[in-house]
Design a protein around this motif. Structure first.
Motif, PDB file in Angstrom:
ATOM      1  N   GLU A   1       0.841  -1.204   0.000  1.00 56.50           N
ATOM      2  CA  GLU A   1       0.000   0.000   0.000  1.00 56.50           C
ATOM      3  C   GLU A   1       0.872   1.249   0.000  1.00 56.50           C
TER       4      GLU A   1
ATOM      5  N   HIS B   1      -0.550   3.279  -7.827  1.00 57.63           N
ATOM      6  CA  HIS B   1      -1.176   2.509  -6.743  1.00 57.63           C
ATOM      7  C   HIS B   1      -2.664   2.329  -7.021  1.00 57.63           C
TER       8      HIS B   1
ATOM      9  N   LYS C   1      -6.346   0.560  -5.107  1.00 60.42           N
ATOM     10  CA  LYS C   1      -7.049  -0.162  -4.054  1.00 60.42           C
ATOM     11  C   LYS C   1      -8.485  -0.333  -4.531  1.00 60.42           C
TER      12      LYS C   1
ATOM     13  N   THR D   1      -5.324  -4.391  -2.710  1.00 59.65           N
ATOM     14  CA  THR D   1      -4.380  -3.277  -2.807  1.00 59.65           C
ATOM     15  C   THR D   1      -3.193  -3.731  -3.638  1.00 59.65           C
TER      16      THR D   1
END
Ligand SMILES: [Fe+2]
Length: 248
Positions: free
Chosen positions: A76, A191, A193, A203
């Motif tokens: 994360e 990134h 999620k 994630t």
């Protein structure tokens, strides 16, 4: 009967003792190591989570995958924010700063059915390697957003290419990287999620083939299945990525 934390900690201490024996560690070396650990009590608070994430977060992500069949999870990192703008098809950026990046794919269950209503969070650095919300000049509506997935499961989002960046390395975490013979750079990455009712929160990150530091990520987070070769489309790079969610 021992608790789970007792079992893990007992094994951890045993593993450290085995290393001390293997290297005939002296009392002076042991005191020097304690002195090094004391630096964590004198620096900024983030140094402890930073060192732990640097050494072990990628391992935890890999362990999670032992029990999952969906897409591969990954670190994360410290720059996720809950409160981000909902986006339609574009993440707000200072567009003049980087190459255009299109991110498209689907959010599905293991059988390939669309997961309508899933919340897809996307966040990445600007073209200088900085994250919004962590610098005065980068408000949180930039370089991050939350896309609500529709009935087809498909998403198509425009943003700009992220850049490599260094993790903070002027404290003990950086010193530790030096002991490990590593540099402080992370390759450029995006990134993600994904949250959806009835599914495990997912994630992950996407990396770019041939990118600088992709073969020597300082937090050892890169996995071959997460390295993408973007297509070119009308001057933009296109990252095609699907998120397959495991049932909760
Ligand atoms: Fe990052």
């Amino acid at each position: 009967m021992s608790t789970r934390s007792e079992l893990v900690i007992q094994d951890l201490v045993k593993a450290v003792r085995e290393v001390l024996w293997r290297h005939d560690v002296t009392f002076e070396e042991y005191r020097a190591a304690v002195g090094f650990l004391m630096k964590y009590t004198k620096g900024p608070e983030f140094e402890v989570p930073l060192t732990c994430d640097m050494l072990f977060n990628a391992t935890i992500s890999d362990i999670e995958m032992k029990h999952r069949k969906g897409s591969i999870s990954n670190l994360e990192g410290p720059y996720f924010l809950e409160a981000v703008p909902e986006i339609a098809d574009r993440i707000k950026t200072r567009g003049e700063q980087g190459d255009e990046l299109i991110i498209e794919g689907r959010v599905t269950d293991l059988a390939g059915n669309a997961v309508e209503g899933a919340q897809l969070y996307i966040w990445h650095s600007d073209s200088q390697g900085f994250y919004s919300g962590f610098r005065e000049d980068l408000p949180t509506d930039l370089y991050r957003g939350r896309k609500v997935i529709g009935p087809t499961g498909a998403f198509h989002v425009r943003t700009t290419m992220p850049a490599p960046y260094t993790i903070p390395h002027d404290g003990p975490s950086g010193e530790l990287l030096g002991f490990l013979g590593r540099h402080p750079w992370r390759p450029a990455h995006v990134h993600f999620k994904v949250r959806a009712a009835g599914f495990v929160e997912h994630t992950t990150q996407a990396y770019f083939a041939g990118g600088q530091w992709v073969d020597s990520d300082c937090v050892e987070g890169v996995r071959p299945a997460l390295v993408h070769e973007p297509e070119e489309r009308g001057g933009a790079k296109v990252l095609k990525i699907n998120f397959v969610l495991d049932p909760a």
